[in-house]
Design an enzyme around this catalytic site. Structure first.
Site, PDB file in Angstrom:
ATOM      1  N   GLY B 149       0.838  -1.177   0.000  1.00 57.03           N
ATOM      2  CA  GLY B 149       0.000   0.000   0.000  1.00 57.03           C
ATOM      3  C   GLY B 149       0.877   1.233   0.000  1.00 57.03           C
ATOM      4  O   GLY B 149       1.900   1.273   0.693  1.00 57.03           O
ATOM      5  N   CYS B 150       0.514   2.217  -0.787  1.00 54.92           N
ATOM      6  CA  CYS B 150       1.410   3.379  -0.956  1.00 54.92           C
ATOM      7  C   CYS B 150       1.587   4.139   0.344  1.00 54.92           C
ATOM      8  O   CYS B 150       2.704   4.542   0.690  1.00 54.92           O
ATOM      9  CB  CYS B 150       0.923   4.284  -2.079  1.00 54.92           C
TER      10      CYS B 150
END
Lengths: 349, 349, 349, 349
Positions: B149-150
């Site tokens: 996940g960024c």
């Protein structure tokens, strides 16, 4: 009776916003607007959106020009206020939108600003809780008012109710703010160029150096926090919106405070406030909701997993953060209706 | 030898960015691109900036179409990965840019995502410290990789070195992120309209509900934090930039850790990392500095007044946050040079 | 006497802006607000900036709900107006912010919109010159008013004075407009996502297909242009600002018109207009100058090298372009002071 | 063989972009970077995104420092080039990104720039048609090259094919451009502040005063237009995107040119051009499609109702508009592959 007003720094953003609000104020007449390098030019050349003031011409910012009005707004860089003090001795009300008269602590002034420490004036955030009541009490009849720092008042309004009620611990506050560049003023600086701000988010004053930190501490101490027990990690981030502050502030939950007790702290503090909006549970504010309005919009979450209360506050830095706070304080000081000329509705989208 | 690649979700933002990077990769041939509703159209109709791939047409995203390649990238909403598992059993390398295979804890999956919990795959953030080394070790030779996940990888990269070195306390982390809307994908939603995002900053998932929270906990636990002693206050704020994350994370300083010890934790963790940039003391990153680049740029401040370390990290959510992480992990898994096809320089202003 | 008002489409951008203006109007009471899918919810859930209307709840948009008010505003997509006509037969004033009643030519309607052509209503751009006077004349006492298309009225106001005075040739007009996405409404569409609009400028309806073209032709014909001699090249470009139109329009200089004659055309047309601002020679408007204001700000240049007059006009599409035009027309129709509740000052920066 | 390069103005936007491209060029070594007030500082302090050039330090921009390289790029304000001419007499290739050597007409220079008129150099827009071929012919083996003005080359590329083919009339061109502020450089100016550009569109140089007008005329004359028969109405509008130009240009259709003949003009002109993209009929470019790429993307519409051809062109002002044009011209001059180090794919969203 109509009161005469002079606004210095009228070519800048804060000065322009004071004028925008005063233009609709039934009790004042904007008689004089002043600037430095732009003196002699029409106000409209610098504030083309202020059409109803098209008749005004910028005068030089001098003690002589500012003297002789009922009310004077100083929208100048910090450190410049003192030179006008003597000339304005007889002025009924002086409101400084700059930092000069905000801090009570000479030590804080020296550490964060430097130079001579000026006398502290009544602090222009009426809604903030204090030991015996609210800052509003100090503004009634005041002759000298310090409008707040926009970031400082946003964070103070976010946390003071919880501090005053003893449900959050001011000893480990963390605040991160998304802020628009208008708060930095209209002076040409490379780091404020559109090319440097479009498409990016830029932190500044990281690590505890921002000048609004002692102002927050002072406001929270007034709300009941032990003065030496307040610690704030404070990081502002410039984002590509002209105006606005979106402040996310968190503090540890104190002891066994229940969710209801926590929420009650904010509900009670702002129940009767026209310009602080406490949102329903689960709802949080956006900058868009307050643009152009004299409103601090606040959402409160209790995060049990993190053992912290998270408060998100949206403020238009030029209105509730500066010019609206100044005019609201003016209204209180003069005994006018507090809400006069202050927009409750914003302009969105 | 050239490896054949299929990219699903190729009409979206993550898929498009994977393609942008792979287009310059000498060891792969992009053979197949797939989409759902846009199948049958030219890729260029959805990704007009990817001119070197003008010959490609979008195929339907089906197990049959994806099977038969050496490498498959899944850039799909979470929950969709499982239906392709069987068909890809023989695929040498599958990289999921979605969330399905990130979490090791079924309990966390249930609490934050819901639905069936899929097998955890090697975590695609090579630079993160682990007990015995780095996440990179798990990626070497891996056949199944979960791209991160960024927001999660940005915060994990920010804090893991300090946690691993024992100089910051993972028990009271606060992270606030300014994020661009491309991280939320290309599906049409009212709250992602330009009119809703221009000129404003909008918080979401306030109060501990964001799905990247358990992913951060997991990464920090892998870096050495006691699993049940990690607490994170996490607040993302949408701001008007198409791409990018500017994460401000703070954690308490542990005991009597000195400034030098604190700084050394990050220096040592990232000394040899090509894609994590530790900035000099007093310098902090801007999103502009990493746009288009596969770089996490990090600045560390020790704030003694707040007794916290403040880490500011800038990441392009579509590159180092997603597609770059995926390609970098692919390079490692396949034994290629890790930096192949990954830009070090950004595009600014 | 207070007039009762209903506003349909109240959850959208145009409806919201009508409400923002009417909220400050002393002669009306906003009794009813309606929407489609959001009926039953609080207005504030969709228009959180309209705090003074916090008491209102969205009703369904039906003929029954809209009937029985003195004034009804229709802020609906085109084609929906007709179904309310019968129910509103007794309503003293109906103002349609949509396109249904703008065009007098059934042929144009068929070519640019399609479907049944509805009766044309009085055109809500009071300042536009007509053969015998101004469009204002048609609005006095009107019971049915068509608020203008925002792009159309901006271009018409830009050029009508020169056309009426015979100093520019309407036979070869070129208009290119930078427009904000709020003009396209609040419906979720991929091409209006923030990620698609931030950092870019996107043309649309290129080559003469935009629906506002016949509306401009009609307005210029009313100003005196030969109906069959009007040709317009019209190109709108979406740019990353939530609101606003910056229209650059040019037309050939007619014969030997002098600079003074050309300028006089605009000076005379707008000399007494409160809401059309003709800027001094050499000064041109910015969108920032009109945001939130009911003002069309216009600058005129005579470009002898190109043999064209260039007119730049800035308008807030939601105010002077739509809601302000509607309220201004309402004021005229009802015999109220034309400027009531209409802001002259903008909100900048 | 590796060629040594010096880049002056390396702390600015144009200089930075030249460096970004050259950093990936296999045939050159960036040996020297220079600046004025920033000399002595690290390049990275001013171009933090150029990590692969972290080893470089800014030298002063003096003739001595620039001399002795194979290739020198001058990215300086206009009027500064001349002082380096003598010192660079032996330099194999000098490319001026400024305006000094663009105009062949001393009269135009005097009218639009003023000061001494310098010798015209080969014009760095290879794809532009000329009487006998293309501007590329003049670049082969050239030792002195003038990189184009970004707006000028965008408009020239838009219209030259139609002019050369005789299907549009250069006697009544209208061009309106949405442009990002980076084209105006990095010098601190009030009108380029983010607060002045966010949320607004601002016209400038209205009425025929922009300096790129004679450059467009010159390029179109070279393409075959009668030199004294070219008339251009040209209006640039600053919009809130850091980079990019979206130019809408129109010209009257000549006589009885058919749609097919018109389209053929552009098809034939750009059929073999790697960096000019002619979009399919009915498709028009967005700035987002070319960001970071050395591409002019062009859509052509025939508007019979207006009797005009409308050409919309998107260009990244810093790449194809400036630095990419310079490097592409360098490649041609030196006999390298023309596409070396020039990105075809953009970075979007």
């Amino acid at each position: 009776m109509t009161l005469s007003v002079a606004v210095s720094g009228a070519s800048g953003y804060a000065g322009g916003e004071i004028l925008r609000l005063l233009a609709d104020h039934p009790d004042v007449e904007i008689r004089t607007v002043t600037a430095h390098s732009s003196a002699g030019q029409r106000l409209l050349a610098h504030q083309p959106h202020l059409r109803s003031l098209a008749h005004l011409e910028l005068q030089p910012t001098t003690p002589e020009v500012l003297a002789g009005h009922d009310i004077v707004f100083l929208a100048l860089p910090h450190g410049q206020s003192a030179q006008y003090t003597d000339a304005l001795a007889d002025t009924a009300l002086v409101i400084d939108a700059g930092a000069d008269h905000r801090l009570t602590s000479a030590e804080d002034w020296a550490a964060f600003y430097g130079g001579a420490h000026a006398e502290p004036w009544a602090y222009g955030v009426p809604e903030l809780p204090t030991a015996g009541g609210k800052q509003r009490d100090n503004l009634r009849g005041a002759r000298r008012i310090a409008a707040p720092g926009c970031n400082a008042s946003t964070v103070a309004l976010s946390l003071a109710p919880g501090v005053a009620a003893g449900v959050i611990d001011p000893g480990d506050i963390v605040s991160v703010l998304a802020v628009g560049p208008s708060g930095a003023g209209k002076a040409a600086k490379t780091n404020l160029l559109a090319s440097e701000i479009l498409g990016t988010a830029n932190p500044y004053a990281v690590g505890g150096t921002h000048r609004h930190i002692p102002e927050i501490r002072q406001a929270l101490a007034a709300a009941g926090a032990p003065g030496d027990g307040i610690r704030i990690s404070f990081t502002p981030v410039l984002v590509p919106m002209a105006r606005g502050i979106l402040a996310t502030s968190t503090a540890p939950i104190v002891g066994d405070a229940t969710d209801a007790e926590i929420r009650a702290a904010w509900v009670e503090a702002y129940a009767d406030e026209p310009f602080v909006e406490l949102l329903p549970e689960g709802v949080f504010p956006r900058v868009a909701d307050v643009l152009g309005a004299n409103v601090a919009s606040i959402g409160v979450a209790v995060d049990r997993a993190a053992n912290r209360v998270t408060v998100v506050a949206a403020v238009d830095n030029l209105v509730k953060g500066t010019a609206g706070a100044a005019v609201q304080s003016m209204n209180i000081a003069l005994g006018l209706a507090e809400t006069t000329a202050l927009p409750l509705n914003g302009v969105a989208p």
